[in-house]
Write a protein that holds these residues in place. Sequence first.
Motif, mmCIF file in Angstrom:
data_model
loop_
_atom_site.group_PDB
_atom_site.id
_atom_site.type_symbol
_atom_site.label_atom_id
_atom_site.label_comp_id
_atom_site.label_asym_id
_atom_site.label_seq_id
_atom_site.Cartn_x
_atom_site.Cartn_y
_atom_site.Cartn_z
ATOM 1 N N VAL A 15 0.832 -1.215 0.000
ATOM 2 C CA VAL A 15 0.000 0.000 0.000
ATOM 3 C C VAL A 15 0.863 1.259 0.000
ATOM 4 C CG1 VAL A 15 -1.998 -1.111 1.097
ATOM 5 C CG2 VAL A 15 -0.328 0.103 2.529
ATOM 6 N N GLN A 16 2.154 1.104 0.358
ATOM 7 C CA GLN A 16 3.062 2.270 0.340
ATOM 8 C C GLN A 16 3.467 2.642 -1.078
ATOM 9 O OE1 GLN A 16 3.517 3.835 3.041
ATOM 10 N NE2 GLN A 16 2.607 2.243 4.338
ATOM 11 N N SER A 17 3.320 1.706 -2.013
ATOM 12 C CA SER A 17 3.852 1.951 -3.354
ATOM 13 C C SER A 17 2.854 2.641 -4.271
ATOM 14 C CB SER A 17 4.290 0.626 -3.992
ATOM 15 O OG SER A 17 3.149 -0.185 -4.246
ATOM 16 N N GLY A 18 1.644 2.827 -3.807
ATOM 17 C CA GLY A 18 0.657 3.485 -4.648
ATOM 18 C C GLY A 18 -0.736 3.018 -4.320
ATOM 19 N N LEU A 19 -1.645 3.328 -5.235
ATOM 20 C CA LEU A 19 -3.061 3.016 -5.015
ATOM 21 C C LEU A 19 -3.408 1.802 -5.880
ATOM 22 C CD1 LEU A 19 -5.796 5.789 -5.304
ATOM 23 C CD2 LEU A 19 -6.210 3.347 -5.383
ATOM 24 N N GLY A 329 -14.541 8.809 -24.517
ATOM 25 C CA GLY A 329 -13.416 9.512 -25.145
ATOM 26 C C GLY A 329 -12.049 9.081 -24.625
ATOM 27 N N VAL A 330 -12.020 8.051 -23.783
ATOM 28 C CA VAL A 330 -10.736 7.637 -23.193
ATOM 29 C C VAL A 330 -10.392 6.224 -23.665
ATOM 30 C CG1 VAL A 330 -9.628 6.998 -21.011
ATOM 31 C CG2 VAL A 330 -10.987 9.089 -21.150
ATOM 32 N N THR A 331 -9.171 6.043 -24.146
ATOM 33 C CA THR A 331 -8.728 4.704 -24.544
ATOM 34 C C THR A 331 -8.249 3.972 -23.293
ATOM 35 O OG1 THR A 331 -7.913 5.749 -26.533
ATOM 36 C CG2 THR A 331 -7.221 3.476 -26.180
ATOM 37 N N PRO A 332 -8.855 2.815 -22.981
ATOM 38 C CA PRO A 332 -8.514 2.142 -21.720
ATOM 39 C C PRO A 332 -7.018 1.888 -21.537
ATOM 40 C CG PRO A 332 -10.483 1.183 -22.638
ATOM 41 C CD PRO A 332 -9.976 2.149 -23.670
ATOM 42 N N GLY A 333 -6.353 1.382 -22.586
ATOM 43 C CA GLY A 333 -4.928 1.074 -22.444
ATOM 44 C C GLY A 333 -4.123 2.319 -22.092
ATOM 45 N N ALA A 334 -4.469 3.433 -22.756
ATOM 46 C CA ALA A 334 -3.735 4.681 -22.508
ATOM 47 C C ALA A 334 -4.009 5.174 -21.088
ATOM 48 C CB ALA A 334 -4.161 5.735 -23.527
ATOM 49 N N LEU A 335 -5.251 5.003 -20.635
ATOM 50 C CA LEU A 335 -5.577 5.460 -19.283
ATOM 51 C C LEU A 335 -4.853 4.618 -18.230
ATOM 52 C CD1 LEU A 335 -7.217 7.391 -17.472
ATOM 53 C CD2 LEU A 335 -8.938 5.604 -17.322
ATOM 54 N N GLU A 379 -8.896 6.438 -0.722
ATOM 55 C CA GLU A 379 -8.234 6.020 -1.966
ATOM 56 C C GLU A 379 -9.221 6.064 -3.135
ATOM 57 O OE1 GLU A 379 -4.550 3.039 -1.058
ATOM 58 O OE2 GLU A 379 -6.544 2.165 -0.878
ATOM 59 N N LEU A 380 -10.460 5.681 -2.859
ATOM 60 C CA LEU A 380 -11.456 5.715 -3.942
ATOM 61 C C LEU A 380 -11.679 7.156 -4.398
ATOM 62 C CD1 LEU A 380 -14.116 3.089 -2.745
ATOM 63 C CD2 LEU A 380 -12.088 2.738 -4.158
ATOM 64 N N ASP A 381 -11.699 8.073 -3.442
ATOM 65 C CA ASP A 381 -11.825 9.495 -3.804
ATOM 66 C C ASP A 381 -10.669 9.918 -4.698
ATOM 67 O OD1 ASP A 381 -14.162 10.102 -2.490
ATOM 68 O OD2 ASP A 381 -13.162 10.650 -0.609
ATOM 69 N N VAL A 384 -11.034 8.501 -8.220
ATOM 70 C CA VAL A 384 -12.030 9.163 -9.064
ATOM 71 C C VAL A 384 -11.564 10.581 -9.440
ATOM 72 C CG1 VAL A 384 -14.443 9.927 -9.181
ATOM 73 C CG2 VAL A 384 -13.888 7.707 -8.184
ATOM 74 N N THR A 385 -10.843 11.223 -8.537
ATOM 75 C CA THR A 385 -10.266 12.530 -8.881
ATOM 76 C C THR A 385 -9.271 12.373 -10.045
ATOM 77 O OG1 THR A 385 -10.492 13.217 -6.591
ATOM 78 C CG2 THR A 385 -8.958 14.489 -7.920
ATOM 79 N N ALA A 386 -8.490 11.318 -10.008
ATOM 80 C CA ALA A 386 -7.528 11.073 -11.099
ATOM 81 C C ALA A 386 -8.269 10.785 -12.403
ATOM 82 C CB ALA A 386 -6.616 9.907 -10.732
ATOM 83 N N LEU A 387 -9.401 10.074 -12.321
ATOM 84 C CA LEU A 387 -10.184 9.819 -13.542
ATOM 85 C C LEU A 387 -10.740 11.115 -14.103
ATOM 86 C CD1 LEU A 387 -12.259 6.608 -12.594
ATOM 87 C CD2 LEU A 387 -10.125 6.730 -13.910
ATOM 88 N N LYS A 388 -11.209 11.973 -13.197
ATOM 89 C CA LYS A 388 -11.738 13.264 -13.626
ATOM 90 C C LYS A 388 -10.671 14.059 -14.365
ATOM 91 C CE LYS A 388 -15.174 14.342 -10.208
ATOM 92 N NZ LYS A 388 -15.207 14.643 -8.798
ATOM 93 N N ALA A 389 -9.479 14.052 -13.807
ATOM 94 C CA ALA A 389 -8.366 14.798 -14.417
ATOM 95 C C ALA A 389 -8.058 14.207 -15.796
ATOM 96 C CB ALA A 389 -7.133 14.724 -13.516
#
Length: 392
Positions: A15-19, A329-335, A379-381, A384-389
């Motif tokens: 959990v220290q290495s990321g989400l 409008g988002v390509t899954p692999g790129a995301l 973490e879920l917040d 979703v913030t990262a998805l919004k961005a």
Amino acid sequence: MPLDIDRIRADTPGVQSGLHLGAAGSALAPRPVLAAMQDHLALEAEIGGYEAHARRAETLDGVYDRVAELIGAQRREIALVENATVGWCQAFYALPFKPGQRILTSEAEYAANYVAFLQRAKRDGVTVEVVPNDASGRLDPAALEAMIDERVALIAITWIPTNCGLVNPAAAVGKIARARGIPYLLDACQAVGQMPVDVGDLNCDFLSATGRKFLRGPRGTGFLYVREAWLETLEPAMIDHFAAPWVAKDRYDLRPDARRFETWENSYVLRAGLGAAASYAQEIGLEAIQERVWGLADSLRQRLRKLPGARLYDLGEPACAIVGFTLEGVTPGALVAALRKKSIFIGASDPESTRLDSEARRLPVLLRAAPHYYNTEEELDRFVTALKAATA
Ligand SMILES: Cc1ncc(COP(=O)(O)O)c(C=O)c1O
């Protein structure tokens, strides 16, 4: 009792290495899993693999008990193998089929299983037929019942598919299979570790699962459950001298337990990890795990429903901890790659991995977020913030 998330996270170095929202691919292992593997690896380096095995024989042998306890089986009904597919195939290819017999399966079936059906259709002249779903998208037990005749040689379904939150009615299917005396092979790969699994309630004859997903074990581990009634009659498609000791020049004797589906050589480091993972899950409690992971997944779904351009692809209710979705409008692999750069880890699910479902619903590549109980609402917040961005 609510889970002690602080303790659980302290026990999870990853959990220290990321989400991490990749439990449907491979989850983060807890410290005891890591320690069990490191200890055994160190012992192998110190005294050699065979001696290490001998010294830890009791613990390693106990892995059969740990896995059996996890699914309500007896230890002699468990074979430890490299992954879920090997376990599934060991059971499937051992079953004798005659031309004209029928295999009934689910629309959610996983690619590895389905290509094996196709091979046996080509080789043995069986037909593969798909049980329709009900209006909610779950396999319809009444439709299954209506399809059964004396030519049905196997019912083989996927309990939870790889691509979304669907939970097929595996126990209802088992009831029908048992009442009609039809062998029942259940792919429980995505179920084990995220919810209670009891082979008695499921009435399955064979069940396959993997170590690395919701069970939090190491990669390269899996197991097969073979119901006792089959143990002495089912001949594996391939054997070695472990599965079947060479007792006379012209004779072998198959082992009397499910280990007839194993071979002699194995990674005992990985086995030690699998045993520790099974113990860890049971110590936490599978009911509590299910409540937590399904709750987190629902919470994520609620957030995604409010996110402009997001679309969810779950079927049936209640949905489990695998959230399949797209973003307009988002390509899954790129995301997935862009999120990885921010140390946010999710997966994607290709249409080919669940071709029947994908063609029926015209599914694109889906983004796949699968929380585990070590994840948090915070973490879920952030996710979703990262998805919004990413969609801004
Ligand atoms: C539903 C399902 N069945 C089977 C498998 C195969 O598991 P393994 O890769 O351990 O063989 C997967 C893997 O993603 C899966 O999702």
